[in-house]
Design a protein around this motif. Sequence first.
Motif, short mmCIF file in Angstrom:
data_model
loop_
_atom_site.label_atom_id
_atom_site.label_comp_id
_atom_site.label_asym_id
_atom_site.label_seq_id
_atom_site.Cartn_x
_atom_site.Cartn_y
_atom_site.Cartn_z
N VAL A 22 -8.94 23.12 -37.40
CA VAL A 22 -9.91 22.80 -36.35
C VAL A 22 -9.22 22.01 -35.23
O VAL A 22 -9.17 22.44 -34.09
CB VAL A 22 -11.14 22.02 -36.88
CG1 VAL A 22 -12.07 21.67 -35.72
CG2 VAL A 22 -11.88 22.85 -37.92
N PHE A 23 -8.66 20.80 -35.57
CA PHE A 23 -7.90 20.06 -34.56
C PHE A 23 -6.40 20.36 -34.68
O PHE A 23 -5.61 19.94 -33.84
CB PHE A 23 -8.08 18.55 -34.72
CG PHE A 23 -9.45 18.12 -35.14
CD1 PHE A 23 -10.57 18.50 -34.41
CD2 PHE A 23 -9.64 17.34 -36.26
CE1 PHE A 23 -11.83 18.12 -34.80
CE2 PHE A 23 -10.91 16.94 -36.64
CZ PHE A 23 -12.01 17.34 -35.92
N ASP A 24 -6.01 21.03 -35.77
CA ASP A 24 -4.60 21.34 -36.07
C ASP A 24 -3.78 20.11 -36.42
O ASP A 24 -2.57 20.21 -36.62
CB ASP A 24 -3.92 22.10 -34.92
CG ASP A 24 -4.52 23.48 -34.74
OD1 ASP A 24 -4.92 24.09 -35.75
OD2 ASP A 24 -4.61 23.94 -33.59
N GLU A 25 -4.42 18.94 -36.45
CA GLU A 25 -3.72 17.71 -36.84
C GLU A 25 -4.78 16.64 -37.11
O GLU A 25 -5.93 16.77 -36.68
CB GLU A 25 -2.77 17.25 -35.75
CG GLU A 25 -3.47 16.91 -34.45
CD GLU A 25 -2.50 16.44 -33.38
OE1 GLU A 25 -2.98 15.91 -32.36
OE2 GLU A 25 -1.28 16.62 -33.55
N PRO A 26 -4.42 15.59 -37.82
CA PRO A 26 -5.37 14.50 -38.03
C PRO A 26 -5.67 13.77 -36.72
O PRO A 26 -4.88 13.81 -35.78
CB PRO A 26 -4.64 13.57 -39.02
CG PRO A 26 -3.53 14.38 -39.59
CD PRO A 26 -3.15 15.36 -38.53
N ARG A 27 -6.80 13.09 -36.70
CA ARG A 27 -7.15 12.25 -35.56
C ARG A 27 -7.09 10.78 -35.98
O ARG A 27 -7.55 10.43 -37.07
CB ARG A 27 -8.55 12.60 -35.05
CG ARG A 27 -8.62 13.95 -34.34
CD ARG A 27 -10.01 14.22 -33.80
NE ARG A 27 -10.03 15.39 -32.93
CZ ARG A 27 -11.11 15.84 -32.29
NH1 ARG A 27 -12.27 15.23 -32.45
NH2 ARG A 27 -11.04 16.89 -31.49
N TYR A 28 -6.55 9.95 -35.08
CA TYR A 28 -6.46 8.52 -35.34
C TYR A 28 -7.21 7.78 -34.24
O TYR A 28 -7.32 8.26 -33.11
CB TYR A 28 -4.99 8.06 -35.40
CG TYR A 28 -4.23 8.74 -36.51
CD1 TYR A 28 -4.30 8.28 -37.82
CD2 TYR A 28 -3.44 9.87 -36.24
CE1 TYR A 28 -3.61 8.91 -38.84
CE2 TYR A 28 -2.75 10.51 -37.26
CZ TYR A 28 -2.84 10.03 -38.55
OH TYR A 28 -2.16 10.65 -39.56
N TYR A 29 -7.69 6.58 -34.59
CA TYR A 29 -8.62 5.90 -33.70
C TYR A 29 -8.14 4.49 -33.37
O TYR A 29 -7.23 3.94 -34.00
CB TYR A 29 -10.02 5.87 -34.32
CG TYR A 29 -10.52 7.26 -34.63
CD1 TYR A 29 -11.16 8.02 -33.65
CD2 TYR A 29 -10.27 7.84 -35.86
CE1 TYR A 29 -11.57 9.31 -33.92
CE2 TYR A 29 -10.68 9.14 -36.14
CZ TYR A 29 -11.32 9.87 -35.16
OH TYR A 29 -11.72 11.16 -35.42
N ASN A 30 -8.84 3.92 -32.43
CA ASN A 30 -8.41 2.67 -31.80
C ASN A 30 -8.07 1.56 -32.78
O ASN A 30 -7.09 0.85 -32.61
CB ASN A 30 -9.51 2.21 -30.83
CG ASN A 30 -9.08 0.99 -30.03
OD1 ASN A 30 -7.93 0.90 -29.66
ND2 ASN A 30 -9.99 0.07 -29.78
N PHE A 31 -8.84 1.38 -33.82
CA PHE A 31 -8.52 0.32 -34.80
C PHE A 31 -9.20 0.63 -36.11
O PHE A 31 -10.04 1.53 -36.17
CB PHE A 31 -8.99 -1.06 -34.30
CG PHE A 31 -10.47 -1.22 -34.30
CD1 PHE A 31 -11.11 -1.91 -35.33
CD2 PHE A 31 -11.27 -0.68 -33.31
CE1 PHE A 31 -12.48 -2.06 -35.35
CE2 PHE A 31 -12.64 -0.83 -33.32
CZ PHE A 31 -13.24 -1.52 -34.33
#
Length: 966
Positions: A957-966
């Motif tokens: 779907v995104f082809d990679e993990p998503r990481y977030y601000n904190f």
Amino acid sequence: MASKYKDKDAGVVLSFNGKWVSWAHTIVAYAAFLSAFIIGVALHYHKIVQNEWFGYPDEWFPSVSATIGDRYPERSFFMLFIAITSGPRFALVGLWYLLTAKPGRTLPKAIAISGLVRTLTCGGWTYITSTDDHDWHDILMISYIVFTIPWTAGCVALSPPNPTAIKYRKYLAGAFFGTLVPLIYFFIQHKVHRVPGAYTTYAFFEWSLILFDVAFDAVTALDFDTFEVVVKDVKGTSKGTNKSSVPTAVLEKEKEKATAGVFSAGFNTGDALNIAADVYHGFVFWSVLTSLGVVVWYFPLWHMGISGYEAFVMSTISPVLLGIKPLRSLIVKNQRIVHLLSVAGLLAYLVKDPVYRLFTVGFGVSMGCLGWTASLYSDSAHPARLEARILAWTIGLLMSTIAKFAWYTNNPIWPIMHAENGGWNGTGLFLAVLAALRFTRRAPLQSGDASDKKGGSALLAACSIGGLFFGLHSLLSDTSTMILWAWDGYPIRGPVSNVHAYYTIAAMTGGLLIGTFKPAAVTSWTAYGVACLGAAVLTLYQQWFGYYGGLALAAYLMAISVPLIGNAAKKSPAVTFGLGFLIYNFLVLFHVWVVAYAFVPGGPLVREHTDWIMVTMMLLIGAGVFDLVSQNASAGRHKFDHRRRAAGNTGHRKYHLGALGLLNILFLCANFRRFPSNDYKPHHADDRLFTAGIWTIHFSLDNDMWSSEYRMRDLIKELEVDVIGLLESDLQRIIMGNRDTTQFLAEDLGMYVDYGPGPNKHTWGSALLSKFPIVNSTHHLLPSPVGELAPAIHATLDMYGTLVDVFVFHSGQEEDPEDRRLQSEYLSKLMGSSPRPSVLLSYLVTQPLEGNYNTYVSDVSGMHDVDPTDWDRWCEYILFKGLRRTGYARVSRSTITDTELQVAKFVVPKTEEESVFAWGVDQDLRNRRVDESEVPEGWRFPAMFRGDGVRGHRYHVFDEPRYYNF
């Protein structure tokens, strides 16, 4: 001591009575333990009562292991005396062999070997203490107890005709094995539940085992007084002979009475192999029969409705062919061919196409039911042979149940198993062919054209067969089924599948023994009434009380099997078994419809009515009891008892008892291997991080009809998941194989497990696996006025000292919008009622940002979406509050199931202030994504799933993990 042979032979330098060997062993063995106890209490009392959880005053009596192995000098005293004990111990085993050995008998040799191994393992666990090596100490201790079983049974079986000695042996053996039950119970209370004082109570039973064990061997003094041990000073070697006087007829009768006549005949290796083959053939029958539902279930599962392949459920009614006399004569005279054809059910694993694999299994089931019915009908002319067939069939069920426990509720020779997921199909098939050949070694006693028996009612017998086989299959084909009926979450207040399963095996074994040796006790309305009460308690109650009702029912079902099957075999086989299996099939379908009511015509009429199933089953069995009681009343009780005694006056029972004993030993070994350690650790404890996941596992059948536990295990492990919710996970029905995927995953991955609402709650299942201790959990059935029930788990986990709530939820189906609206409101309020940091792992059936989504993600619930920008969702969602979310990923399923695995990473706040901050942070700031390089390495998802990934699993779907601000 002066020798009475001195005048006759000057070479005799010493002689003494054989009983002094027993006395020496008894005195020195007791001295070893008691000296260590006295010295330990005097010098190190507070230290030896201390255990891993508690000390004095909660614990005030030392265990055997702590007494003999933890401190100097008591350890030295113990080892000195136990070394001295070894001489009399080996001499005792040797004298017993000389006393019991007779030409042509193999059993004395086997018992002597078990005695030697028992002695060596005794030295093992006494010299390797729990302080030295806890694992080896436990392994040798369990091995000692295991070899004590054949030693004890063999000593009773081979006992000379001495009624006093036999009496003491029976009492002491009963006390020894009876003590094991409370011993295990209090050990579990200490080890698993950490109850203060439980180890002290356990210690009392542990010391009792020592006293009873030594006392049992001390009884040999009553037998060895016929021996005179002589030491001669001679040159060279000589070989004596063991001549024993012929016991009197009176003493032989006393011995036969004391041993219930089971061991009157000698042991014969050929007969033992025959019984082993019969039992294994029974195991094959139950293995193929229990696999049919699983391969049938595959098709409606993937068609999402009735597929037409469900008709193969009717494979069992093949005995109706025996209603045609010419055909019946042909089948009865050619049983070997039919039984060999039934083995085709095991060949099915070689068939890759699911459709043809179903055809193969269906054919195997059909031939198995036909062959066993023909054999029972043919042997009904001879009570002993008929009883042997019935015992082989029922012990085969026990063997199947034990094999499933050892393989985490999968049968290793099922057609959904193969080498890649733990199957032993090739080995099982090879043994099955040999067993079928040996099972059909004897010619039929009556031809198929004989007149059908007219005594009693064939219709009532058919009803009883239908009810009986359904009860055996639905409740006893897996040890965890009734346990999960009684399960209601944490804290644990009832039995646990991998700890208490032996209670089910013990109840089944005991019931079968009662049905064999005391059939009059079970063919009564009193016993039937107790069984009905047990069925009601199992259906209506949970925890230990509900399970106790299940144990009573389990014992009764096994006990009543012997007279009911025997009665049915004497009547028209086409009616008793053909119609009987048809009734069984309707109960199987009924068993599915109570939960699958949304997918079958008229399903809502039986919605959630497991109670109706239990009532129907007991009424059908009651019809058979009525038939037996009526026949016994008309024929006279004396005639019935004589007929039973005639069946027992053969040698087959001791071999069947041996098979039961061996199977129980194997189960205990598997039970020991599966005993939980409860020392599970999260993957990134230093970062206070946990990875949560949600996965709809589609009942643990992959796209190619293979059991998928191993593949699921690998993906969960490689993704370093610490907490995961599993949906469509309740497999405890005949049509699903009576399985429990969570047992394998939890034990292999080292996780705590909450099965969720049990099989009697009529859901498709939700389960929770956690690396963190589950402090409390409650199960919910959300409002579902029209569609299928929606299960939910609300669990509180201890994460690094912080209590975090986890919700696992499966919403209703798309066709019932009002159900889903009511469910969203219920769950929103439930999540909002928690003041703790929380995570929802769910299957919501809604579009992001639309409809019911805004009820789940709302001010009422206080929950936030793990990624509101992920527009490509419909079913699986992860929501959270009060936690620091750091990452989110979607991982493709390969061919394991029909749904991907979604995972998210969270950091648990150290303080309440941090939690409040995480709760109230601005949404735009919370959802700001960052590059992976800005995230600490311990917070990142595994790189192995990037690009093409591994084994068909990759980030998509995104082809990679998503990481977030904190």
